[in-house]
Design a protein around this motif. Sequence first.
Motif, PDB file in Angstrom:
ATOM      1  N   LEU A 151      39.274  62.206  44.688  1.00 60.05           N
ATOM      2  CA  LEU A 151      38.129  61.912  45.550  1.00 60.05           C
ATOM      3  C   LEU A 151      36.996  62.926  45.363  1.00 60.05           C
ATOM      4  O   LEU A 151      35.830  62.548  45.281  1.00 60.05           O
ATOM      5  CB  LEU A 151      38.568  61.871  47.010  1.00 60.05           C
ATOM      6  CG  LEU A 151      39.471  60.706  47.393  1.00 60.05           C
ATOM      7  CD1 LEU A 151      39.940  60.835  48.837  1.00 60.05           C
ATOM      8  CD2 LEU A 151      38.754  59.386  47.182  1.00 60.05           C
ATOM      9  N   LEU A 152      37.347  64.201  45.282  1.00 62.00           N
ATOM     10  CA  LEU A 152      36.314  65.216  45.074  1.00 62.00           C
ATOM     11  C   LEU A 152      35.693  65.086  43.682  1.00 62.00           C
ATOM     12  O   LEU A 152      34.498  65.312  43.515  1.00 62.00           O
ATOM     13  CB  LEU A 152      36.893  66.612  45.286  1.00 62.00           C
ATOM     14  CG  LEU A 152      37.323  66.912  46.727  1.00 62.00           C
ATOM     15  CD1 LEU A 152      38.019  68.255  46.802  1.00 62.00           C
ATOM     16  CD2 LEU A 152      36.145  66.866  47.675  1.00 62.00           C
ATOM     17  N   GLY A 153      36.481  64.713  42.701  1.00 60.86           N
ATOM     18  CA  GLY A 153      35.947  64.464  41.361  1.00 60.86           C
ATOM     19  C   GLY A 153      35.012  63.273  41.341  1.00 60.86           C
ATOM     20  O   GLY A 153      33.973  63.285  40.677  1.00 60.86           O
ATOM     21  N   ALA A 164      40.000  67.430  37.827  1.00 59.06           N
ATOM     22  CA  ALA A 164      40.980  68.309  37.179  1.00 59.06           C
ATOM     23  C   ALA A 164      40.286  69.488  36.492  1.00 59.06           C
ATOM     24  O   ALA A 164      40.754  70.629  36.584  1.00 59.06           O
ATOM     25  CB  ALA A 164      41.807  67.525  36.175  1.00 59.06           C
ATOM     26  N   LEU A 165      39.181  69.225  35.817  1.00 52.93           N
ATOM     27  CA  LEU A 165      38.426  70.313  35.181  1.00 52.93           C
ATOM     28  C   LEU A 165      37.889  71.290  36.219  1.00 52.93           C
ATOM     29  O   LEU A 165      37.898  72.505  36.009  1.00 52.93           O
ATOM     30  CB  LEU A 165      37.268  69.756  34.351  1.00 52.93           C
ATOM     31  CG  LEU A 165      37.629  69.215  32.985  1.00 52.93           C
ATOM     32  CD1 LEU A 165      36.414  68.559  32.336  1.00 52.93           C
ATOM     33  CD2 LEU A 165      38.156  70.320  32.096  1.00 52.93           C
ATOM     34  N   LEU A 213      40.571  73.551  37.236  1.00 47.19           N
ATOM     35  CA  LEU A 213      40.856  74.544  36.199  1.00 47.19           C
ATOM     36  C   LEU A 213      39.802  75.645  36.178  1.00 47.19           C
ATOM     37  O   LEU A 213      40.113  76.807  35.936  1.00 47.19           O
ATOM     38  CB  LEU A 213      40.924  73.870  34.826  1.00 47.19           C
ATOM     39  CG  LEU A 213      42.156  73.033  34.545  1.00 47.19           C
ATOM     40  CD1 LEU A 213      42.000  72.302  33.213  1.00 47.19           C
ATOM     41  CD2 LEU A 213      43.401  73.900  34.525  1.00 47.19           C
ATOM     42  N   VAL A 214      38.556  75.269  36.420  1.00 48.47           N
ATOM     43  CA  VAL A 214      37.457  76.235  36.390  1.00 48.47           C
ATOM     44  C   VAL A 214      37.516  77.158  37.611  1.00 48.47           C
ATOM     45  O   VAL A 214      37.265  78.352  37.497  1.00 48.47           O
ATOM     46  CB  VAL A 214      36.094  75.503  36.329  1.00 48.47           C
ATOM     47  CG1 VAL A 214      34.943  76.442  36.556  1.00 48.47           C
ATOM     48  CG2 VAL A 214      35.945  74.795  34.993  1.00 48.47           C
ATOM     49  N   LYS A 215      37.859  76.597  38.753  1.00 46.93           N
ATOM     50  CA  LYS A 215      37.876  77.385  39.987  1.00 46.93           C
ATOM     51  C   LYS A 215      39.085  78.307  39.980  1.00 46.93           C
ATOM     52  O   LYS A 215      40.211  77.866  39.831  1.00 46.93           O
ATOM     53  CB  LYS A 215      37.942  76.465  41.202  1.00 46.93           C
ATOM     54  CG  LYS A 215      37.938  77.226  42.501  1.00 46.93           C
ATOM     55  CD  LYS A 215      37.291  76.447  43.570  1.00 46.93           C
ATOM     56  CE  LYS A 215      37.190  77.203  44.864  1.00 46.93           C
ATOM     57  NZ  LYS A 215      37.702  78.534  44.932  1.00 46.93           N
ATOM     58  N   PRO A 216      38.854  79.601  40.174  1.00 48.97           N
ATOM     59  CA  PRO A 216      39.980  80.536  40.148  1.00 48.97           C
ATOM     60  C   PRO A 216      40.846  80.414  41.400  1.00 48.97           C
ATOM     61  O   PRO A 216      40.394  79.961  42.451  1.00 48.97           O
ATOM     62  CB  PRO A 216      39.298  81.904  40.081  1.00 48.97           C
ATOM     63  CG  PRO A 216      37.946  81.695  40.653  1.00 48.97           C
ATOM     64  CD  PRO A 216      37.583  80.269  40.353  1.00 48.97           C
ATOM     65  N   ILE A 232      30.307  71.142  38.156  1.00 46.53           N
ATOM     66  CA  ILE A 232      29.826  72.197  39.055  1.00 46.53           C
ATOM     67  C   ILE A 232      29.864  71.720  40.510  1.00 46.53           C
ATOM     68  O   ILE A 232      30.301  72.455  41.401  1.00 46.53           O
ATOM     69  CB  ILE A 232      28.403  72.638  38.645  1.00 46.53           C
ATOM     70  CG1 ILE A 232      28.445  73.347  37.290  1.00 46.53           C
ATOM     71  CG2 ILE A 232      27.787  73.544  39.713  1.00 46.53           C
ATOM     72  CD1 ILE A 232      27.088  73.603  36.685  1.00 46.53           C
ATOM     73  N   ALA A 233      29.424  70.492  40.747  1.00 50.68           N
ATOM     74  CA  ALA A 233      29.458  69.941  42.106  1.00 50.68           C
ATOM     75  C   ALA A 233      30.894  69.817  42.609  1.00 50.68           C
ATOM     76  O   ALA A 233      31.180  70.108  43.777  1.00 50.68           O
ATOM     77  CB  ALA A 233      28.758  68.584  42.137  1.00 50.68           C
TER      78      ALA A 233
END
Length: 89
Positions: A32-34, A13-14, A17-20, A66-67
């Motif tokens: 899964l990506l988290g 989720a973070l 939020l970080v990715k524009p 970041i990953a």
Amino acid sequence: MIGFIVAGLVIGALARLVKPGKQNLGILATLLLGLVGSVIGGVIANLLGTGGIFELNVIGFIVAVIASVALIGSAESLTSSRHKQRNVR
């Protein structure tokens, strides 16, 4: 195990939020990506000697986010290229 899943969801989720921009990923893909990002962060933190793979620490958390941002970008590019191929036919 439940803590690992919750941490993966929070990190995913973070990262979203970080990715524009708008991401076309569901909650399961985010989870899964988290999770993958948190494992990568744990491995790198372990290699740096700041903690174990499944141990929560600042360096591992930052690297995990970041990953996960990078993984979300990769997933977006894969899904958008597949979507474009379907529209061409």
